[in-house]
Design an enzyme around this catalytic site. Structure first.
Site, PDB file in Angstrom:
ATOM      1  N   ARG A   1     -16.465   7.396   2.742  1.00 23.81           N
ATOM      2  CA  ARG A   1     -15.725   7.187   3.990  1.00 23.81           C
ATOM      3  C   ARG A   1     -14.253   7.473   3.722  1.00 23.81           C
ATOM      4  NH1 ARG A   1     -12.376   3.235   5.751  1.00 23.81           N
ATOM      5  NH2 ARG A   1     -12.462   2.471   7.875  1.00 23.81           N
TER       6      ARG A   1
ATOM      7  N   ASP B   1     -10.876   7.087   4.254  1.00 21.27           N
ATOM      8  CA  ASP B   1     -10.044   6.088   4.918  1.00 21.27           C
ATOM      9  C   ASP B   1      -8.690   6.677   5.322  1.00 21.27           C
ATOM     10  OD1 ASP B   1      -9.501   3.162   5.465  1.00 21.27           O
ATOM     11  OD2 ASP B   1      -7.855   3.609   4.090  1.00 21.27           O
TER      12      ASP B   1
ATOM     13  N   ARG C   1      -7.340  -9.389  12.354  1.00 23.54           N
ATOM     14  CA  ARG C   1      -8.654  -8.751  12.189  1.00 23.54           C
ATOM     15  C   ARG C   1      -9.643  -9.692  11.494  1.00 23.54           C
ATOM     16  NH1 ARG C   1      -6.905  -3.276   9.307  1.00 23.54           N
ATOM     17  NH2 ARG C   1      -5.531  -4.785   8.297  1.00 23.54           N
TER      18      ARG C   1
ATOM     19  N   GLN D   1       0.867  -1.193   0.000  1.00 26.82           N
ATOM     20  CA  GLN D   1       0.000   0.000   0.000  1.00 26.82           C
ATOM     21  C   GLN D   1       0.897   1.234   0.000  1.00 26.82           C
ATOM     22  OE1 GLN D   1      -2.050  -1.832   3.412  1.00 26.82           O
ATOM     23  NE2 GLN D   1      -3.976  -1.083   2.565  1.00 26.82           N
TER      24      GLN D   1
ATOM     25  N   GLU E   1     -12.571   8.769   8.998  1.00 24.96           N
ATOM     26  CA  GLU E   1     -12.075   7.600   9.724  1.00 24.96           C
ATOM     27  C   GLU E   1     -10.729   7.958  10.339  1.00 24.96           C
ATOM     28  OE1 GLU E   1      -9.901   3.573  10.195  1.00 24.96           O
ATOM     29  OE2 GLU E   1      -9.514   4.903   8.515  1.00 24.96           O
TER      30      GLU E   1
ATOM     31  N   ASP F   1     -12.122  -3.328  11.894  1.00 18.88           N
ATOM     32  CA  ASP F   1     -10.758  -3.149  12.396  1.00 18.88           C
ATOM     33  C   ASP F   1     -10.655  -3.544  13.866  1.00 18.88           C
ATOM     34  OD1 ASP F   1      -9.389  -2.336  10.118  1.00 18.88           O
ATOM     35  OD2 ASP F   1      -9.946  -0.229  10.380  1.00 18.88           O
TER      36      ASP F   1
HETATM   37  C1  GLC Z   1      -8.280   1.974   7.470  1.00 17.81           C
HETATM   38  C2  GLC Z   1      -9.071   0.715   7.302  1.00 17.81           C
HETATM   39  C3  GLC Z   1      -8.210  -0.455   7.584  1.00 17.81           C
HETATM   40  C4  GLC Z   1      -7.038  -0.433   6.662  1.00 17.81           C
HETATM   41  C5  GLC Z   1      -6.317   0.900   6.706  1.00 17.81           C
HETATM   42  C6  GLC Z   1      -5.428   1.053   5.534  1.00 17.81           C
HETATM   43  O1  GLC Z   1      -7.903   2.177   8.763  1.00 17.81           O
HETATM   44  O2  GLC Z   1     -10.195   0.752   8.123  1.00 17.81           O
HETATM   45  O3  GLC Z   1      -8.902  -1.655   7.489  1.00 17.81           O
HETATM   46  O4  GLC Z   1      -6.137  -1.430   7.032  1.00 17.81           O
HETATM   47  O5  GLC Z   1      -7.184   1.989   6.641  1.00 17.81           O
HETATM   48  O6  GLC Z   1      -6.187   1.307   4.383  1.00 17.81           O
HETATM   49  C1  GLC Z   2      -6.000   2.541  10.833  1.00 14.29           C
HETATM   50  C2  GLC Z   2      -5.977   1.055  11.010  1.00 14.29           C
HETATM   51  C3  GLC Z   2      -6.146   0.673  12.410  1.00 14.29           C
HETATM   52  C4  GLC Z   2      -5.141   1.374  13.221  1.00 14.29           C
HETATM   53  C5  GLC Z   2      -5.183   2.837  12.964  1.00 14.29           C
HETATM   54  C6  GLC Z   2      -4.077   3.496  13.658  1.00 14.29           C
HETATM   55  O1  GLC Z   2      -7.211   3.075  11.189  1.00 14.29           O
HETATM   56  O2  GLC Z   2      -7.003   0.473  10.332  1.00 14.29           O
HETATM   57  O3  GLC Z   2      -5.958  -0.694  12.512  1.00 14.29           O
HETATM   58  O4  GLC Z   2      -5.367   1.128  14.573  1.00 14.29           O
HETATM   59  O5  GLC Z   2      -5.054   3.108  11.611  1.00 14.29           O
HETATM   60  O6  GLC Z   2      -4.144   4.858  13.484  1.00 14.29           O
END
Ligand code: GLC
Ligand code: GLC
Length: 634
Positions: A278, A280, A511, A248, A322, A387
């Site tokens: 959303r 992310d 998860r 990623q 998020e 998550d």
């Molecule tokens: C967000 C998602 C999580 C993912 C991360 C990277 O936190 O909820 O599942 O791993 O972003 O995209």
């Molecule tokens: C993203 C991930 C989650 C993690 C968080 C940390 O939301 O999905 O797993 O805890 O980042 O900031």
């Protein structure tokens, strides 16, 4: 510099050069109106980010032309309810689902709409469903093409058909906007790998020295995947920024071309017919050396710039944040010119904290500080999601309460992962950090609340407690101001599932313990009221019905109420003469309340909406173990 004047001048120049010829006169005039109203906001945000870029005007022109071209395209049928403030209604109840775990694909998901309707759902978050790498794709959060639905789930047309079918039933569709990173198979990443400099500038390609410097200050999010935030690419002898998995790749928003390109992808997502995007991992989108590279001020400029584009291109869509970060930082994303909706990770984590400690002090004090958000923005309240649970609260508050933050988090991790004697919870650890011992927790609602252990011990009292915990948690979640969001399977009392341990692409990511493929058996079990699952399903269904039938659940006035016991959590909502007093006992004991409740309710008798019982408040002074009341005037 007079930024208002500059913005107006720039817009006039752009309008003279842009091509509106493909739009109907009506569409053209609406769009020009929106540009006239909204360009200033966009310019105000982009200027601090890219004001120094000699080519900003060029990028603005590309951006606005894309917005114009977007208006030529056809969106699926919109939802009938056009209310701009729909998210403030008590009719809202959400669920987050994986297309292939609830159904098989997008077509068969249409057959689940009656299930959503029966449950009372009008907001469905479809977990990422775009093209992503084979094998591990971080549950779809590594996106290889935002414009193509994963062939495993169907076609773009299937997604649009689903959107129309949901809208017909008054259900909003929420899609992910994963804009912090793409997968390393995205065409931009492929071009970068092939040596194309233009696309290397889409990401952070840096040398070892730079990577080391950044690593000094940047938090590790997936420390069990890799140390540091960078992945070495031997073929290029460069390090690429990877906050999450190594596949990623973080996008480089210091490059305005990236902003414009990602807005174009965002518009494509909207063409699928979504109502909410959303955002992310939005905390990570702006990076500066020497900082933590999370929640930086310019991240807000960037998100506000996206929002300004949204308001010009598709004002019916709203953003949901998020941000799973420090509560003060979570709140900074919530604004009418940024994210209208936001996950409420603080309340989520502290409800679990309260269940473990049987004390609500930290919950009260934290919500007292953080629950208030601006008018016309709304929390998305949840108990579990796809998550892990991270113990994010403000340590100045725990310090004040004499709670040692590090020790307490350690305790909670032990408690929820079966390493604390007497704990009711069955969870598993996630991403234990080998250096600082940090860790998060995974598990389904039912397993974490004690159902799994109670069934294993074949103990009716423990089971009763576990189900009551689920009732208490949901009773708070459905009654707090905001949109309550269920997570798939939790409404059916689904337990942890270990199938992922046999799958090499999932085994390293715990998860998946709470991402089970839902089967006919799960639904059948939940239909039988004699099973724990059936009891859970029923109590959730009933609470949703009560919430939707009573306007008081849309009341704006909200107050936390102290009832004189650290085992109780209570709050009041009020609208005119109408009052809702919610009382929860998070302990397994009877708890006396000190104040009399008639003053709070403004009446001598109350009605508990959950069971239609009338209560004489003058003699009411004891709350049953793990009980929950939704009191109104009788
Ligand atoms: C967000 C998602 C999580 C993912 C991360 C990277 O936190 O909820 O599942 O791993 O972003 O995209
Ligand atoms: C993203 C991930 C989650 C993690 C968080 C940390 O939301 O999905 O797993 O805890 O980042 O900031």
């Amino acid at each position: 510099m007079d930024i208002t004047f500059e913005a107006q001048k720039t817009l006039q120049r752009l309008l003279a050069e842009l091509d509106f010829s493909q739009l109907t006169p009506q569409k053209k005039s609406i769009l020009i109106q929106r540009l006239t109203n909204g360009f200033q906001a966009l310019f105000n945000q982009l200027f601090p980010l890219y004001g120094q870029r000699f080519d900003l005007y060029y990028h603005l022109k590309v951006l606005l032309q894309s917005v114009i071209d977007f208006h030529k395209k056809k969106c699926p049928a919109q939802i009938k309810d056009k209310s701009a403030l729909w998210f403030e209604s008590n009719q809202n109840v959400g669920i987050a689902v994986y297309v292939d775990l609830l159904a098989d694909d997008l077509v068969s998901l249409i057959e689940k709409i009656p299930y959503f309707e029966a449950l009372g759902i009008n907001y469905v978050h479809l977990m990422p469903l775009y093209l992503s790498p084979e094998g591990n794709s971080d549950g779809g959060y590594a996106i290889s093409d935002y414009r193509t639905v994963s062939p495993k789930l169907g076609t773009n047309k299937d997604l649009k058909d689903l959107a129309s079918a949901l809208h017909k039933k008054g259900i909003r569709m929420v899609l992910d906007f994963v804009f912090n990173h793409t997968s390393d198979e995205h065409r931009w990443a492929q071009a970068a790998k092939a040596g194309d400099q233009e696309y290397q500038d889409y990401y952070y390609f840096i040398d070892e020295q730079d990577a080391m410097e950044y690593n000094q200050t940047v938090r590790e999010i997936f420390p069990q995947i890799r140390r540091g935030s960078f992945t070495y690419l031997p073929e290029l002898d460069r390090h690429v920024w990877t906050t999450f998995n190594s596949f990623q790749w973080d996008l480089n928003y210091s490059n305005p071309a990236v902003f414009v390109a990602v807005v174009e992808e965002m518009l494509h997502l909207i063409l699928n017919g979504c109502d909410v995007l959303r955002l992310d991992a939005l905390a990570f989108v702006w990076k500066e050396k020497g900082t933590v590279c999370e929640n930086l001020p310019k991240a807000h400029n960037l998100i506000k710039a996206f929002k300004a584009c949204l308001d010009i291109a598709a004002p019916h869509v709203v953003f949901k944040s998020e941000a799973i970060v420090h509560p003060d930082d979570v709140n900074k994303y919530i604004a009418t010119d940024e994210c209208t909706l936001s996950y409420n990770p603080l309340m989520m984590a502290l409800l679990w904290e309260s269940l473990a400690t049987r004390q609500t002090n930290l919950l009260y004090q934290s919500l007292e500080r953080s629950f208030q958000i601006p008018e016309h923005t709304t929390w998305v309240n949840y108990l579990r999601c796809h998550d892990d649970i991270g113990w994010l609260w403000d340590d100045t508050i725990s310090d004040r309460l004499g709670i040692d933050g590090i020790g307490h988090r350690h305790f909670l991790n032990q408690f929820y992962t079966g390493q604390f004697a007497g704990s009711f919870a069955a969870g598993v650890p996630f991403q234990e950090n080998p250096v600082n011992g940090d860790c998060r927790v995974c598990g389904t609602l039912a397993s974490l609340a004690g159902v799994e252990n109670a069934i294993a011990a074949d103990d009716p009292l423990l089971l009763d407690h576990a189900i009551k915990r689920i009732r208490v948690l949901n009773g708070i979640n459905f009654a707090m101001p905001g949109i309550p969001l269920l997570y798939q399977g939790d409404d059916l009392g689904v337990l942890n599932n270990n199938d992922y341990l046999k799958d090499p692409t999932k085994v390293d990511d715990s998860r998946w313990v709470h991402r089970k493929k839902l089967t006919k058996a799960d639904f059948t079990l939940a239909e039988d009221i004699n099973t724990p699952q059936g009891k859970i399903a029923q109590l959730i269904r009933e609470m949703i019905q009560i919430r939707k039938a009573n306007d008081i659940f849309a009341a704006k006035s909200f107050e936390l109420i102290s009832l004189g016991s650290e085992h109780l959590f209570a709050f009041k909502r009020q609208s005119g003469d109408n009052v809702l007093l919610v009382i929860a006992n998070i302990s397994e004991h009877h708890v006396p309340i000190t104040p009399t409740l008639d003053g709070l309710i403004g009446n001598k008798t109350a009605m508990n909406l959950l069971n239609n019982e009338r209560i004489d408040l003058s003699s009411f002074s004891l709350i049953e173990p793990l009980d929950l009341l939704w009191l109104t005037k009788a």
